[in-house]
Design a protein around this motif. Structure first.
Motif, mmCIF file in Angstrom:
data_model
loop_
_atom_site.group_PDB
_atom_site.id
_atom_site.type_symbol
_atom_site.label_atom_id
_atom_site.label_comp_id
_atom_site.label_asym_id
_atom_site.label_seq_id
_atom_site.Cartn_x
_atom_site.Cartn_y
_atom_site.Cartn_z
ATOM 1 N N ASP A 542 35.058 51.926 53.012
ATOM 2 C CA ASP A 542 33.918 51.280 53.920
ATOM 3 C C ASP A 542 34.177 49.797 54.525
ATOM 4 N N GLY A 543 34.217 49.734 55.920
ATOM 5 C CA GLY A 543 34.676 48.399 56.382
ATOM 6 C C GLY A 543 33.739 47.279 55.968
ATOM 7 N N ALA A 544 32.769 47.794 55.554
ATOM 8 C CA ALA A 544 31.805 46.533 55.175
ATOM 9 C C ALA A 544 31.598 46.373 53.746
ATOM 10 N N ARG A 545 32.570 47.042 53.243
ATOM 11 C CA ARG A 545 32.536 46.886 51.530
ATOM 12 C C ARG A 545 34.119 46.929 51.053
ATOM 13 N N LEU A 546 35.033 45.953 51.622
ATOM 14 C CA LEU A 546 36.276 46.081 51.331
ATOM 15 C C LEU A 546 36.553 44.426 50.762
ATOM 16 N N ALA A 547 36.994 44.414 49.481
ATOM 17 C CA ALA A 547 37.324 43.177 48.923
ATOM 18 C C ALA A 547 38.813 43.011 48.734
ATOM 19 N N THR A 548 39.264 41.790 48.573
ATOM 20 C CA THR A 548 40.818 41.416 48.429
ATOM 21 C C THR A 548 41.178 40.597 47.674
ATOM 22 N N ARG A 549 42.308 40.705 46.957
ATOM 23 C CA ARG A 549 42.537 39.793 45.655
ATOM 24 C C ARG A 549 44.021 39.289 46.002
ATOM 25 N N GLY A 550 44.585 38.222 45.446
ATOM 26 C CA GLY A 550 45.797 38.070 45.439
ATOM 27 C C GLY A 550 45.880 36.506 44.416
ATOM 28 N N ARG A 551 47.094 36.473 43.834
ATOM 29 C CA ARG A 551 47.677 35.536 42.998
ATOM 30 C C ARG A 551 48.538 34.706 43.453
ATOM 31 N N SER A 552 48.765 33.311 43.246
ATOM 32 C CA SER A 552 49.872 32.472 43.588
ATOM 33 C C SER A 552 50.294 32.486 44.999
ATOM 34 N N ALA A 553 51.425 33.205 45.344
ATOM 35 C CA ALA A 553 51.781 33.149 46.635
ATOM 36 C C ALA A 553 50.898 34.320 47.515
ATOM 37 N N GLY A 554 50.273 35.233 46.501
ATOM 38 C CA GLY A 554 49.338 36.162 46.836
ATOM 39 C C GLY A 554 47.960 35.519 47.456
#
Length: 711
Positions: A542-554
């Motif tokens: 769902d385009g309204a329920r997309l989370a994102t995650r990244g560490r350091s260079a991410g």
């Protein structure tokens, strides 16, 4: 007086301006980079207190998730074992412990499961008693099994105290060497140990030789690296005959060698140092003495395998380098592991790892691949040069790693490769892989390049629900799909997990990295946004329920895509993010800066300054009219890789831009005590941390609390 929960801390602003290349840029939070400024400790404490206050009403959800996550860890667990001759070594966690202990059994062939109780060599829980953090650096037993070199970090700054234990008595020798780094090697007779130390900016620049039982002040300096781009790491070849000191930067790699049988050996280069050339050396014993193998890009961008006989004349010169395995278009030769009975080559092909078993002379015997395109096959621990086979691990996002011994005999053609035996299975209590699905898809980037994406979700899940996208995309680092005991808990909440294999990483080979670094770095960011848009366009999330995650260079990736498409994300987690790119790359007194110029660019140079200035998240913030998604940022005061002032400055700049509108939505979870770039050290502490992140994301995505009904 404590602040009300709705009031975040306000960082002081100072009128500081960076004047460089004809451009003046305000930097009101430059003072945060001064570690001796007493305001910084107060600011970080206030940020952590604000985080705890805001999350307090949802603490119950995090605690419930932590209980579930802790339940996914075996009460007793162990690593895959490794062998030195017939001595079997293993790291294990006794019931209820945070930290591992090193154990061994005597007289245990590879194919045989251990019998009886092991000998306990080292218990990190005991050694780190009273510390809030503990991380093993190296554990290296001597060939005869009498001595153990081990190192421990109790703050998270990645500088280790090196000690030597007499395994016949269980007692440490008096000498302690502080400030050591990763990597180390025994001489063949166990009389001396080689180790690396860092300079004031955490660059391992010296290798020393310590003679067992002598004071550390008497250690011999073996090699000094003067090039500030280059780091050193000592190791021993699997054959046991040589010590190798790797001198490596982002764009070169040279191998320096010493005779492991000579306690007074001197360093000599295996091959000349040449800018842009990377050599990865292995040593192989032969009937006439031995030869060197080098995986190199000297003649091929995606690397080939060369060989040369060692010491072919009285002066010790090598024989002529000849090509043993040629480069292949579209495939990256990653490594060669040499054993008495075989060579094992690792290739990157079609964004997967492929292993080749070859005879000692290089002839192909057979190929090993993962069971599916969404899985991973990789080398396990393989220390024994005389082993009858190679230990490999197969895993995926939903399958815990299984380690098998693949015999060296036979070939794909004759079908007589021998019996494959299971060496170890990573425990995963409460996990049933059949309840989940993992697949590999491709999504086209804006320039038409197909970007691989690995997906995982609950079996039978209706598409188009909430999703979590993860990415890194730097240093030619490969984000291969591997099992994490926390991931099924995410999937049980009804999320689709997507792992984006974007350019700047190495899944697509050396070219994949080159297309996402230096002047092309923004390709990493556009790839990631294109993957997110593709997941939505294909109805996967769902385009309204997309989370994102990244560490350091991410974490840099998170900051960059936040500025570009803030409306795309329903939640964002930026862990220890590298977000003050220009200022950090200008400060040569910071850890690692000079060596990083070959990944990001040197802003002292006008053209490269322009690259960094165009995307540095601290300086390129989202438009003030944008809606900032719920954003969780992390940092640690002892982190030597991303200094804590970087996320602190970014958070302060975002608070300044968006004001009270983000009081409860922008949180900075900073470790003000012991803690590292990778987070907490203990296995339960890591799960507690993951539970906090999970609760934050699930709340932001409006996922109901409690178990998700089966579809």
């Amino acid at each position: 007086m404590s602040q009300p929960a709705s009031t975040p801390p306000v960082a002081p602003r100072e009128a500081t301006v960076r004047d460089l290349h004809g451009e003046q840029v305000a930097d009101p939070y430059a003072w945060m980079s001064r570690s001796d400024d007493p305001r910084m400790a107060a600011q970080l404490s206030a940020e952590r207190e604000h985080y705890e206050r805001v999350r307090a009403p949802r603490r119950g959800r995090a605690e419930a998730l932590a209980q579930v996550l802790r339940g996914r860890l075996a009460d007793r667990s162990s690593s895959c074992p490794w062998w030195h001759g017939e001595l079997r070594y293993q790291l294990e966690h006794p019931e209820g412990t945070e930290y591992p202990r090193l154990v061994r059994w005597a007289g245990q062939p590879v194919q045989q499961h251990p019998i009886g109780e092991p000998e306990i060599l080292l218990d990190v829980t005991v050694e780190a008693a009273g510390a809030d953090y503990a991380e093993l650096g190296l554990v290296e037993p001597s060939d005869d099994g009498r001595w153990l070199a081990y190192s421990l970090d109790v703050t998270g700054n990645e500088l280790y105290a090196l000690r030597f234990r007499d395994l016949t008595t269980g007692r440490d020798l008096p000498e302690v060497i502080t400030g050591t780094y990763y990597g180390g090697a025994w001489t063949a007779d166990g009389s001396a140990f080689y180790y690396a130390v860092c300079d004031e900016v955490y660059r391992p620049f010296q290798v020393w030789r310590h003679r067992l039982g002598t004071p550390a002040v008497d250690d011999e300096l073996i090699y000094v690296e003067d090039d500030r781009h280059v780091e050193l790491e000592p190791r021993r070849t699997r054959s046991g005959d040589h010590i190798v000191i790797t001198a490596v930067s982002r764009t070169l790699r040279q191998e320096l060698v010493l005779d492991a049988h000579d306690p007074a050996a001197v360093v000599r280069p295996l091959r000349p140092r040449r800018p842009g050339v990377e050599d990865h050396a292995e040593h192989q014993r032969t009937a006439t003495g031995g030869r060197w193998l080098v995986v190199t890009n000297e003649h091929a961008g995606e690397f080939s395998l060369l060989a040369a006989d060692q010491d072919v004349d009285a002066a010790g010169a090598l024989g002529e380098w000849t090509e043993l395995v040629a480069a292949r278009p579209g495939q990256r030769l990653q490594s060669c592991a040499a054993f008495a009975e075989a060579l094992v080559l690792t290739w990157r092909r079609d964004a997967q790892l492929v292993l080749e078993l070859r005879s000692p002379d290089g002839a192909l015997r057979r190929e090993l691949t993962a069971p599916s395109a969404a899985g991973t096959i990789r080398l396990g621990p393989n220390h024994d040069y005389r082993a009858p086979g190679v230990v490999v691990a197969t895993t995926s996002l939903i399958d815990p790693a299984v380690y098998t011994l693949e015999p060296f005999g036979g070939s794909d053609d004759d079908g007589d490769s021998g019996t494959v035996s299971v060496v170890h299975c990573d425990p995963a209590p409460g996990h049933d892989p059949s309840r989940y699905v993992t697949t590999r898809i491709t999504i086209r980037a804006g320039d038409g390049t197909p970007i691989p994406v690995t997906l995982a979700h609950r079996a039978g899940l209706t598409p188009g629900g909430p999703g979590l996208l993860y990415g890194y995309g730097s240093y030619e680092s490969c984000e291969w799909p591997e099992f994490d005991p926390a991931l099924p808990v995410w999937l049980d909440q009804g999320l689709v997990y997507a792992l984006a294999h974007i350019r700047g990483g190495g899944e697509g080979g050396r070219t994949w990295w080159l297309q996402g670094r230096m002047q092309s770095k923004t390709t990493t960011f556009t790839d990631y946004v294109d993957v997110a848009d593709g997941l939505v366009a294909q109805g996967i999330v769902d385009g309204a329920r997309l989370a994102t995650r990244g560490r350091s260079a991410g974490g840099l990736l998170q900051g960059a895509v936040l500025a570009r498409r803030p409306q795309r994300w329903a939640a964002m987690v930026a862990e220890v993010p590298f977000v003050d790119c220009v200022n950090s790359m200008l400060d040569e007194d910071l850890p690692l800066t000079v060596g990083e110029w070959e990944e990001w660019g040197d802003p002292h140079l006008p053209e490269q300054y322009a690259w960094l200035r165009a995307y540095s998240p601290y300086e390129v913030l989202p438009d003030a009219a944008a809606q900032l998604p719920p954003l969780l940022v992390t940092g640690a005061v002892h982190d030597p890789r991303v200094m804590v002032h970087e996320p602190a400055k970014w958070v302060a700049a975002l608070r300044d831009r968006f004001g009270d509108a983000v009081a409860q939505r922008l949180l900075f979870r900073v470790e003000t005590g012991a803690g590292s770039h990778g987070g907490p050290a203990g296995r339960y502490a890591l799960m507690d941390y993951e539970a906090e992140v999970m609760a934050f994301v699930l709340d932001a995505l409006d996922v109901p609390q409690g178990p998700v009904p089966e579809s």
